[in-house]
Write an enzyme that holds these catalytic residues in place. Structure first.
Site, PDB file in Angstrom:
ATOM      1  N   HIS A   5       0.840  -1.210   0.000  1.00 46.36           N
ATOM      2  CA  HIS A   5       0.000   0.000   0.000  1.00 46.36           C
ATOM      3  C   HIS A   5       0.873   1.258   0.000  1.00 46.36           C
ATOM      4  O   HIS A   5       0.703   2.146  -0.852  1.00 46.36           O
ATOM      5  CB  HIS A   5      -0.903  -0.014   1.235  1.00 46.36           C
ATOM      6  CG  HIS A   5      -1.807   1.168   1.348  1.00 46.36           C
ATOM      7  ND1 HIS A   5      -3.120   1.147   0.929  1.00 46.36           N
ATOM      8  CD2 HIS A   5      -1.590   2.428   1.809  1.00 46.36           C
ATOM      9  CE1 HIS A   5      -3.674   2.330   1.139  1.00 46.36           C
ATOM     10  NE2 HIS A   5      -2.761   3.132   1.674  1.00 46.36           N
ATOM     11  N   GLU A   6       1.817   1.315   0.927  1.00 48.93           N
ATOM     12  CA  GLU A   6       2.665   2.508   1.023  1.00 48.93           C
ATOM     13  C   GLU A   6       3.624   2.604  -0.161  1.00 48.93           C
ATOM     14  O   GLU A   6       3.988   3.718  -0.574  1.00 48.93           O
ATOM     15  CB  GLU A   6       3.449   2.497   2.345  1.00 48.93           C
ATOM     16  CG  GLU A   6       2.583   2.478   3.596  1.00 48.93           C
ATOM     17  CD  GLU A   6       1.597   3.637   3.660  1.00 48.93           C
ATOM     18  OE1 GLU A   6       1.872   4.690   3.041  1.00 48.93           O
ATOM     19  OE2 GLU A   6       0.551   3.495   4.328  1.00 48.93           O
TER      20      GLU A   6
ATOM     21  N   HIS B 154       1.964   4.611  -2.847  1.00 43.04           N
ATOM     22  CA  HIS B 154       2.092   6.055  -2.595  1.00 43.04           C
ATOM     23  C   HIS B 154       3.494   6.543  -2.965  1.00 43.04           C
ATOM     24  O   HIS B 154       3.654   7.572  -3.630  1.00 43.04           O
ATOM     25  CB  HIS B 154       1.833   6.363  -1.117  1.00 43.04           C
ATOM     26  CG  HIS B 154       0.416   6.192  -0.685  1.00 43.04           C
ATOM     27  ND1 HIS B 154      -0.650   6.683  -1.405  1.00 43.04           N
ATOM     28  CD2 HIS B 154      -0.123   5.581   0.416  1.00 43.04           C
ATOM     29  CE1 HIS B 154      -1.782   6.402  -0.770  1.00 43.04           C
ATOM     30  NE2 HIS B 154      -1.487   5.737   0.329  1.00 43.04           N
TER      31      HIS B 154
END
Length: 419
Positions: free
Chosen positions: A18-19, A22
């Site tokens: 997920h990170e 980003h």
């Protein structure tokens, strides 16, 4: 111990992916990413690479990418400050020492008259007691050193707020999107390992504790009819079985050249987070192929996503109560159950959790990625950004409400599993 290891591996993977979404798209947009963190709380391990500090923190309950400009800069140099300047070979300032200047004998002390660390990148003042006010160019990657902590400056063009609406939205959306990608990949792996189920009304594999194996069914047995109803597909067979839980059913079975009948009573099975009615303990027949596994990964991701949205809809309409929601305690318990069922079930469970994480983060709630995307959308409609202070207050309130919800579902989990 297996449950603890499984939860650490699964959540570590989900948060990391997920990170990473980003991080990748923020860096592609030219945003300075100060930190990529897995977990919260005190740092346990860290290293710096390509301007970004990568850290693992004590509490494995989330993660974050700290982008320049998302929060106010912590260090503010004002007129009258005495600051140490360290120059590079081009005569540009590469380090600004805010205090503890005695530890940097190479630094030249300047009494600051004016400094700009965002746009024109200069510092002006009186150097080492000189009477003439001088101006020095600051390198775009200069470091601020405060209490021996090094922080790279963030010129405005490297800050989150300087980027286009599309670039900012993509950097935020990429996190949840990567969770859907991860789920598809996990389900592709599952398909390759376990095989893709076909729709034939045949017995694939059997569970050791199911009623089917106790009744003598074997792999490759073909189900011709159940209670006189002709069965032409796996879907037909499961529909009949699941509609008659705990009722005796007469199975007509073909094995090789022989045909025989066998009575079986579908039972209930307790799985991660649910009770499955009408269960006899057989798996569908499978086939193995790379193209089939790829298709299986995407179709199953879609099916999981659709089921989760249906559950959210039931929650909104009141058909689904908060008592059915689970927090960290419930997820820990269900992960343990999945781990006991084998690595294939654990892979499916990880994929389902990844989709859940992606969907929850996309909800238009403050403090979540969906809330941040909502503010970016409002900016696109209004033609100007929302006041950062007001947006910060909304996110703070949203975060507090999410923590309250977390306490409620955790208390439900404790009542459900321990009381």
């Amino acid at each position: 111990m297996n449950t603890f290891i499984s939860i650490i591996l699964i959540f570590g993977l989900l948060i990391f992916i997920h990170e990473l979404g980003h991080l990748i798209f923020a860096k592609r947009a030219g945003i300075l990413c100060r930190e990529f963190a897995i977990g919260f709380g005190p740092k346990m391990f860290s290293f710096v690479k390509n301007e970004t500090k990568y850290t693992i923190r004590l509490l494995p309950i989330g993660g974050f990418v700290r982008m320049a400009g998302e929060d106010p800069e912590m260090i503010n140099i004002k007129a009258g400050y005495e600051v140490g300047l360290v120059f590079n070979d081009q005569g540009h300032v590469k380090e600004l020492v805010i205090n503890n200047k005695s530890k940097h004998p190479e630094a030249h002390i300047i009494q600051v008259e004016k400094v700009d660390l965002e746009h024109q990148l200069f510092v002006r003042g009186y150097l080492d007691g000189e009477e003439e006010c001088r101006t020095f160019k600051i390198d775009e990657k200069a470091l601020l050193i405060y209490d021996e902590q090094h922080t790279q400056i963030a010129p405005y063009d490297r800050q989150f707020s300087s980027k286009t609406i599309g670039q900012r939205a993509l950097a935020i959306f990429a996190g949840p999107a990567m969770n859907f990608v991860l789920a598809a990949v996990l389900l592709m792996v599952y398909g390759l390992l376990a095989g893709m189920p076909t729709d034939e009304a045949k017995v694939g594999d059997l569970t050791d504790d199911g009623v089917a194996i106790a009744a003598g069914l074997q792999p490759e047995d073909e189900i011709i009819a159940i209670d006189g109803q002709t069965v032409e597909s796996w879907q037909d067979m499961t529909a009949i079985i699941q509609s008659h839980p705990n009722e005796p059913l007469n199975f007509e079975i073909a094995r090789g050249t022989q045909t025989f009948e066998q009575e079986i009573v579908p039972a209930d099975r307790v799985g991660p987070g649910e009770v499955e009615e009408g269960y006899i303990g057989v798996y569908p027949p499978t086939e193995h192929s790379l193209t089939g596994a790829i298709a299986f990964g995407f179709t199953q991701t879609y099916e999981f996503t659709k089921l989760i949205f249906e559950a959210l809809g039931m929650l909104v309409t009141g058909q689904f109560s908060l008592d059915h929601l689970s927090g960290p305690v419930g997820i820990y318990s269900y992960t343990g159950e999945a781990a006991e069922m084998g690595y294939l079930v654990l892979i499916q469970w990880a994929a389902a959790l990844s989709i859940n994480l992606g969907i929850i983060n996309l909800l238009p709630l403050p403090a979540l990625d969906g809330g941040r995307l909502t503010f970016i959308g409002l900016e696109a409609v209004r033609g100007k950004p929302i006041d950062p202070e007001k947006e910060g207050v909304v996110h703070f309130i949203g975060f507090a409400m999410l923590m309250l919800l977390m306490l409620v579902v955790t208390w439900n989990d404790i009542n459900k599993f321990f009381l």
